[in-house]
Design a protein around this motif. Sequence first.
Motif, short mmCIF file in Angstrom:
data_model
loop_
_atom_site.label_atom_id
_atom_site.label_comp_id
_atom_site.label_asym_id
_atom_site.label_seq_id
_atom_site.Cartn_x
_atom_site.Cartn_y
_atom_site.Cartn_z
N SER A 176 -0.42 4.22 -8.86
CA SER A 176 -1.60 3.75 -8.12
C SER A 176 -1.08 3.75 -6.62
O SER A 176 -1.97 3.68 -5.71
N LEU A 177 0.10 4.13 -6.14
CA LEU A 177 0.58 4.05 -4.85
C LEU A 177 0.76 5.69 -4.19
O LEU A 177 1.05 5.54 -2.92
N THR A 178 0.49 6.54 -5.01
CA THR A 178 0.66 7.81 -4.58
C THR A 178 -0.68 8.21 -3.61
O THR A 178 -1.64 8.47 -4.06
N GLY A 179 -0.13 8.41 -2.68
CA GLY A 179 -1.25 9.00 -1.51
C GLY A 179 -1.25 10.46 -1.48
O GLY A 179 -0.44 11.18 -2.32
N ARG A 180 -2.05 10.94 -0.47
CA ARG A 180 -2.14 12.67 -0.51
C ARG A 180 -0.92 13.26 -0.25
O ARG A 180 -0.53 14.14 -0.84
N ARG A 181 -0.06 12.58 0.50
CA ARG A 181 1.45 13.23 0.88
C ARG A 181 2.04 13.30 -0.24
O ARG A 181 2.81 14.44 -0.33
N THR A 207 0.81 -1.17 0.03
CA THR A 207 0.03 0.09 0.02
C THR A 207 0.92 1.22 -0.03
O THR A 207 1.92 1.15 0.22
N ASP A 208 0.34 2.43 -0.13
CA ASP A 208 0.89 3.60 -0.15
C ASP A 208 1.78 3.90 1.38
O ASP A 208 2.96 4.41 1.25
N ARG A 209 1.11 3.26 2.38
CA ARG A 209 1.55 3.44 3.40
C ARG A 209 2.86 2.79 3.91
O ARG A 209 3.79 3.10 4.45
N ASP A 210 2.75 1.48 2.98
CA ASP A 210 4.17 0.49 3.04
C ASP A 210 5.19 1.23 2.61
O ASP A 210 6.48 1.01 2.89
N VAL A 211 5.09 1.86 1.37
CA VAL A 211 6.39 2.75 0.80
C VAL A 211 6.37 3.84 0.84
O VAL A 211 7.23 4.65 0.05
N SER A 212 5.67 4.40 1.66
CA SER A 212 5.79 5.83 1.95
C SER A 212 7.10 6.74 2.10
O SER A 212 7.65 7.47 1.61
N PHE A 213 7.66 5.75 2.75
CA PHE A 213 9.14 6.22 3.32
C PHE A 213 10.30 6.14 2.10
O PHE A 213 11.16 6.89 2.05
N TYR A 214 9.87 5.38 1.20
CA TYR A 214 10.83 5.15 -0.04
C TYR A 214 10.18 5.93 -1.13
O TYR A 214 10.93 5.90 -2.29
N PHE A 215 9.03 6.47 -1.34
CA PHE A 215 8.31 6.83 -2.41
C PHE A 215 9.11 7.69 -3.08
O PHE A 215 9.46 7.56 -4.38
#
Length: 985
Positions: free
Chosen positions: A815-820, A776-784
Amino acid sequence: MGSYSNTSVEKKFLWKALGTTLASCQDTNFVSSQIKEFLISPNQLGDQRQGITSILGYCAENHLDTVLEVLKTFQNREKFFVNRCKGLFSGKKSLSKTDVIVIYGSVALHAPKSQLLTRLEQDIVSQVLFLYGQCSQILGVSVMNKDIDLQMSFTRSITEIGIALQDAEDQRFKFSYKEVLLGHMLDFIREEPLDSLASPIRWKALIAIRYLSKLKPRLSLNDHLNILEENIRRLLPLPPLEKLKNEGETDKDKEHINFLYERSMDALGKLLKTMMWDNVKAEDCQEMFDLLRMWLVSQKEWERERAFQITAKVLTNDIEAPDHFKIGSLLGLLAPHSCDTLPTIRQAAASSSIGLFCIKGIHLEMDRLQSLQQGLQCDDVQVQIKISSKIAKIVSKLIPNEEIIMFLEETLDGLETLNPPCVTACGIWMIAILKEQGAALEDQLLEVLSIIYYHMPVLRQKEESFQFMLEAISQIASFHMDPVVTNLLQKALPFDRDTKTLWKALAENPASSNKILRALIDKLENGLEEDLAGMDAIAVACAIHEVLSTGIPVTGLYPELFTLLLKLISCTLGQKMPTSGLSHRRRVMQKGERQQMADPCRLSTTTLKCVQAQAMREGLAKESDEGDNLWALLNNSSTHHIGVCALARSMAVWQHGVILDIMEHLFSSLTSSSENYRITGTAFFSELMKEPILWKHGNLREVLILMDQSAWDSNSILRQMAIRGLGNAASGAPHKVKKHKQIILESIIRGLYHLARTDVVCESLKSLKKILELLTDRDVSFYFKEIVLQTRTFFEDEQDDVRLTAIFLFENLASLTGRRWKIFFAEEIKKSMISFLLHLWDPNPKVGTACRDVLMVSIPFLGLQELYGVLDHLLDGQDLPRARDFYRQFCAKLAKKNQEILWILHTHSFPFFSSSWEIIRSAAIKLTDAIVLNLTNQYMELVDREQLTARLQTLRQDPCISVQRAAEAALQTLLRKCKEATIFL
């Protein structure tokens, strides 16, 4: 005396009666006077020679001195010539010198043994020689006397003297006339014609030689050999008996010739027997036997027949061979002829073979053997072979162990030279003895194998003989597999035709086939123990190839065999064959065959190919998606890992047990000290990581940990394979990937920075794509952010695979891009859109399709949904719109919605003017044309018109015509647009 014929029994009795009466008389004067009367008037006795010889012989039993004295006086006083003349005038017959020669022989034969030796040489032998010498002179000159009567009488006398001396049994007595008398007998034999039987002289002389040979002084071995060779050479080559008999004019002549033939052969056999066993040295006996060898294997039936009949006489059960007499070689020479062309040869050969054991004191089942021997009279070859085989089975266990080598050497010679039935018997005897005593050959094994190899080149020319030889090797291997394998592995590489044939024979023979592959696997395992491959391991691989080429099953051994060969390939990558391993012997090339240099890795790969082919036949593996190209990939250092991956994909995953065993054997490769082997193991496991069934049954968690460690290795290929394995784990064990997502992502992302190796980068992009699909986007947020930035750097990579993977990954990132990260990603899209737009017409159509798809995903981030209609024209991949038309429509729509993005596209287009791809240069110019056409006056004032004009002017000189035309059109659009905006260039 006158009442009976001279040949009657009665007449002989009367002579004996007279001689015995004189012998019993005590009055020596009477005896002397009576002897003188008989000598002077022998005609009253009938046959004067036979009569006087018999009477004086019997008389000498008690009156030796008297008889010799009277004979001496008679010789001195009587002038034979004068007496003969008187006899002619008076009508009376008198004794001749020849008669007296015969009388001396009879006297010696009947003389008391206690008195004989003191009188023999001076009073008997010397007189015989004197008389014979006188008979052989003409006018005082000695010549060879052709008088058959004289020769027969002289031979008879010498024979009786020899018998008398032998009966005397005085070991201290040395007969000084022995050599002289032997010389006379040999002269008689030499004078006989070589192509006929003219007289009894030959066999009479043989008898004399036989008795003389036993007397002391003992003859030297060389003298024995000369005598025997002379006689053998003159008797055995005689024409066939039927031809000899045809020389006779009457039936009586033919009967006489037959009589002489039988007597001569019998005499020769007895002579050979006497002279041979009279020697106490075993090696002397062996050497005398060798005199018969050439005749025993003669191409002429009648010569073989005579030689075997004589041999049968020599090898009788009443003989005791000297200590250390060897029968192995003789058995190998004689036994195969139990299937010869003539029944007489077959029976004599069987009798001789049996006799060899008898003279050694070895107990045999004589009744059964003699019954079998009689059966050899049958003319049916199959019956003969069957009987010979039975005899071989009976005696095979009795041949001394230390003589088996001699037997084998002789039988191998026989396989080269004998006729077909004898060759069959030869092979049967050899196999029978090896089956019975092969286990005892351990200490002699190297010598045995050396002898067999020596005969291979000749035996190869005879199919049946060659098959027997191969069966012999297999039989030996059934007892001594490891030494045989070790010996064969020492042959030069690549193996020559004979060595390959031996390996195949071991695999095909039931006696050795169940052991050969196991032995080779053990050898290979030992050879690779240190994760290094020497020549011994390469030789094992070559041997395995030959064994498997026979179709021998690999079920049960496949996992171990597969992993060992894969290890060998990895350890021999780039290795050169040492010079010492090359064969220096001359090879005969077959038609169409090419001389190949021995490449260790190629040899190993060829063997694994053979293993896989057999495994596919047994349902243990499947065809590789690389086809035959797989093997070329495997033995090339730069593509080895690709081949290993293809090989792993060919594993039949439904064979859980097989694959799990392979994994267990191969696990150690991941931590091997050999870098090549680590690459091999990592590449293999990287493909298995995507199989859920193997995660379920096998322990791949430890493999995953080692993969993660290898992803940081300094070796780029090892890193690539490790990263591939981490990515494939997303398919095989998604739960494991999610659990360890942090360390896996760090390892893979690090691969994106390996810019010197695009294959590592590409692998990282592919693996990221697989893993990101799980997260999910939260899983990869740190590396996005890091992933996006690194991914963008590969859109213009020269490698199609890298670009394509990067575009796919960028699409996944959307598809993994969250609001942040939405605003950040939108900005990155603006910077990347120029690449996507230009590569819609990429030389690689897959890249064009990927760019269309990523544009469709990216548009919503920019709020440009109006552009969907323009992009829809790209959906038909078979009929793409013209680039100029598409760009003008796209830019027209974009200009109305967002001039800023249009301007960004313009500012990012310049680098593409110098692209190495003509189609991209052309597309960049056409896009610039469309952008300039749709820019507002405000943005037109920002355009660096001088730079743009200069670039377009340069592109008008481009080698590509389409680029020239596009540059010309764009330049005209720029001029027109500036004019409309009243902007001067």
